[in-house]
Design a protein around this motif. Sequence first.
Motif, PDB file in Angstrom:
ATOM      1  N   UNK A 360       0.828  -1.211   0.000  1.00  0.00           N
ATOM      2  CA  UNK A 360       0.000   0.000   0.000  1.00  0.00           C
ATOM      3  C   UNK A 360       0.861   1.260   0.000  1.00  0.00           C
ATOM      4  N   UNK A 363       1.986   2.025  -3.391  1.00  0.00           N
ATOM      5  CA  UNK A 363       0.955   2.634  -4.244  1.00  0.00           C
ATOM      6  C   UNK A 363       0.760   4.113  -3.905  1.00  0.00           C
ATOM      7  N   UNK A 367       1.516   7.214  -6.262  1.00  0.00           N
ATOM      8  CA  UNK A 367       0.453   8.172  -6.604  1.00  0.00           C
ATOM      9  C   UNK A 367       0.913   9.600  -6.332  1.00  0.00           C
ATOM     10  N   UNK A 374      -3.177   5.266 -13.196  1.00  0.00           N
ATOM     11  CA  UNK A 374      -4.368   4.434 -13.045  1.00  0.00           C
ATOM     12  C   UNK A 374      -4.842   4.048 -14.440  1.00  0.00           C
ATOM     13  N   UNK A 375      -5.763   3.095 -14.486  1.00  0.00           N
ATOM     14  CA  UNK A 375      -6.266   2.648 -15.791  1.00  0.00           C
ATOM     15  C   UNK A 375      -5.273   1.737 -16.478  1.00  0.00           C
ATOM     16  N   UNK A 378      -1.616   0.557 -15.330  1.00  0.00           N
ATOM     17  CA  UNK A 378      -1.450   0.656 -13.873  1.00  0.00           C
ATOM     18  C   UNK A 378      -0.469  -0.404 -13.359  1.00  0.00           C
ATOM     19  N   UNK A 379      -0.714  -1.630 -13.736  1.00  0.00           N
ATOM     20  CA  UNK A 379       0.115  -2.705 -13.174  1.00  0.00           C
ATOM     21  C   UNK A 379       1.568  -2.607 -13.622  1.00  0.00           C
TER      22      UNK A 379
ATOM     23  N   UNK B  19     -12.030   0.367 -14.165  1.00  0.00           N
ATOM     24  CA  UNK B  19     -11.309   1.308 -15.042  1.00  0.00           C
ATOM     25  C   UNK B  19     -10.089   1.889 -14.318  1.00  0.00           C
ATOM     26  N   UNK B  20     -10.211   2.074 -13.022  1.00  0.00           N
ATOM     27  CA  UNK B  20      -9.079   2.627 -12.251  1.00  0.00           C
ATOM     28  C   UNK B  20      -7.967   1.579 -12.152  1.00  0.00           C
ATOM     29  N   UNK B  21      -8.346   0.371 -11.737  1.00  0.00           N
ATOM     30  CA  UNK B  21      -7.375  -0.741 -11.728  1.00  0.00           C
ATOM     31  C   UNK B  21      -8.007  -1.920 -12.481  1.00  0.00           C
ATOM     32  N   UNK B  22      -7.666  -2.061 -13.732  1.00  0.00           N
ATOM     33  CA  UNK B  22      -8.186  -3.217 -14.478  1.00  0.00           C
ATOM     34  C   UNK B  22      -7.410  -4.481 -14.097  1.00  0.00           C
ATOM     35  N   UNK B  23      -7.889  -5.652 -14.496  1.00  0.00           N
ATOM     36  CA  UNK B  23      -7.103  -6.876 -14.246  1.00  0.00           C
ATOM     37  C   UNK B  23      -5.766  -6.789 -14.971  1.00  0.00           C
ATOM     38  N   UNK B  24      -4.741  -7.439 -14.402  1.00  0.00           N
ATOM     39  CA  UNK B  24      -3.441  -7.416 -15.090  1.00  0.00           C
ATOM     40  C   UNK B  24      -3.485  -8.338 -16.309  1.00  0.00           C
ATOM     41  N   UNK B  30      -6.247  -9.207  -9.935  1.00  0.00           N
ATOM     42  CA  UNK B  30      -7.628  -8.939 -10.351  1.00  0.00           C
ATOM     43  C   UNK B  30      -7.862  -7.448 -10.587  1.00  0.00           C
ATOM     44  N   UNK B  79     -15.132   0.199 -23.842  1.00  0.00           N
ATOM     45  CA  UNK B  79     -13.935   0.698 -23.146  1.00  0.00           C
ATOM     46  C   UNK B  79     -13.685   2.164 -23.505  1.00  0.00           C
ATOM     47  N   UNK B  98      -9.922  11.652  -8.245  1.00  0.00           N
ATOM     48  CA  UNK B  98      -8.805  11.575  -7.291  1.00  0.00           C
ATOM     49  C   UNK B  98      -9.210  10.935  -5.970  1.00  0.00           C
ATOM     50  N   UNK B 101      -9.927   7.203  -6.595  1.00  0.00           N
ATOM     51  CA  UNK B 101      -8.689   6.465  -6.888  1.00  0.00           C
ATOM     52  C   UNK B 101      -7.912   6.197  -5.605  1.00  0.00           C
ATOM     53  N   UNK B 105      -7.074   2.465  -4.125  1.00  0.00           N
ATOM     54  CA  UNK B 105      -5.734   1.954  -3.807  1.00  0.00           C
ATOM     55  C   UNK B 105      -5.696   1.404  -2.377  1.00  0.00           C
TER      56      UNK B 105
END
Lengths: 534, 153
Positions: A360, A363, A367, A374-375, A378-379, B19-24, B30, B79, B98, B101, B105
């Motif tokens: 955390x 992250x 940020x 993000x979006x 992100x990864x 949309x903020x954190x999609x799956x990898x 996830x 999308x 913001x 998001x 996180x």
Amino acid sequence: MPDEVVDVLIVGSGAAGAALAWSLADTRMKIVCLEQGDWMDPAKYPTTAMDWQLRGFGDMGLSPNGRGRPEDYPINDSESPIHVSNFNAVGGSTILYAAHFPRFHPADFKVRTLDGIADDWPIDYRLLEPYYDENARMMGVAGLEGDPAYPPKKPTLPPVPLGKLGETLGRGFNKLGWHWWPSDSAIATREYEGRAPCINLGPCITGCAQGAKASTDVTYWPVAVRRGVELWTRCRVREITVDENGMADGVLYYDAEGVERKQKAEVVVVACNGVGTPRLLLNSVSSHFPDGIANRSGLVGKNLMFHPYAMVMGLFDEPLEGYKGPTGCCIMSQEFYETDPSRGFLRGYTMETLRGMAPLSTALWGMSSGQLSSGEGHHESYQQLWDRTAGMVVICEDLPEECNQVTLDPELEDGNGIPSPRIDYRLSENSKKMLEHCVARGKEVLEAAGARKTYAEAPLGVAGWHLMGTARMGTDPQKSVVNEWGRCHDVKNLFIIDGSIFVTAAGVNPTNTIQALSLYIADKIKQNLANLFD
Amino acid sequence: MASGFSDAESSTLTSVLDEIIPPSRDGKLPGAGELGLVDYIADAVEKSPDLKPAILEGLSTLQDLSGGRSSDGFSALSKNEKAELLKELATTSPAFLPGLTYQTYLGYYQHPRVLEGLGIPGRPPHPKGYELEVGDLGLLDPVRARPKRYREC
């Protein structure tokens, strides 16, 4: 015991109060310690639950102003770039400290003589050395013998693991030919005196659920209580009272129900830290002491010293397993500790390397620093940061200045209506130059260790961990608050034993020295019992 | 609406979280939506008087904007359409993304599935702890070889 007069009344159960209580227990005197917090339950510390990463920002956070715990008192530190971090419980701020446990250097007691600034202490390293040793036995200090930065000393336990992170940084120091050494750490690296060994949980600074970290609730206090010392929790002291001769005769305090009570005592010992102690002294006004008890010098609250900190972080290409191991204790460097006037400042600093960030924190740092998207992507951006960070905090010696001070806030109060402290503090030019120097050197060593990018923050605003100098020690009553063994010049049955009595701050964490001083003062009290008030 | 959000709000929010954190792409991590973080966000919104109006207003605006494109709401959009609306929302409701998001996180990087996806145990550190190598103390040989570094006095 409303009418009973106890022999020794200690205010505050943290690093200093615990050590003194344990030592004085030998005497079989009636000893009571009043603590405004309560016993902590290690089974409820953050690392026992899935929200362990977040609670360090909440009820186990560093700032008393943000934690929302009723035992805390608010502090107005808006006029300071460094904000106070403390904790109120049995064990005091040792509940949250990182357990970095260095000693002062011999030269730290002779600053005026050696470097022509500040003042010398009225005591020296050799006098404190046996107390450092005794404290190491009681707290259990992990370390490695042979550090060329110190006179010979024997740690009680094996050093904390370097891990891949420590090795990586150690190679960086070697590349530059700089000093480094495994940190002296008050952490049980193997089973010690009933304490379980460290299992590398990570965030020591939110309390150690394992009991491996030497907070005084698991070191001194269990022994002191077994020896007959009484520890009363949820008792908040409002003021120290005096008799018709101007001697301390006890305290007024609020119990857990908020009822005001009086406790009489032959000797009062204050151990509330460098902010809490001047607050209590300044709140203790009487006809004998209209400016606060023991304050005829006018120096109570003056000369506040923090340690200005810098944080320097590096981003590496390889995973470093940095989420494991004691957060603040790995290796340290004192390459720039002793004075070298060619650097443009006097005195020096210690680099203390940190473990890496938890998921955390990674992250949130990503940020706030704009490195985490993000979006889509992100990864990928997160993987550039996760387990790739290592760095250090750099602890710079602060110097005493009367303009840096603790006073009473005219409006702010705690839950019992006791006036709160106000901090007025600014960085000296010497500190600014030292911070600039240490950031550059920090980046240099991280790059030598392989960092592809470096970051720095100086001064580190949250790092008001070390509170010193506000009731300084000395032989001259005009220029100091307590004598060379902690007794107030103005009140001969009132002692101060915490970081308030520091004359200078050195460039290391103060807890070990606070406790060594406390043990030394306890010995002086025992040696002088027959004529303690002469 | 166990979460404190209406069903429509929950559906929109779940979709926004993804949309903020999609799956990898490798499937190890996830998306934030599928982790069921709506309850976490709802709880955070309830505890934060500053955040609540921004999130509720943002969701409402997003549902209105989505309604003009699909009767099934935001989650049914493509999308690209979702990205367009979120970009628009950044102008009309600047506090929404913001704030959301940040909370996403917080919830995501404490979740056991995410910790495991990052290669660490999906459990609290205590009581099992972690193994950590002592390391090579031979690295200190050059330091040991140097003269003492403290001043005698």
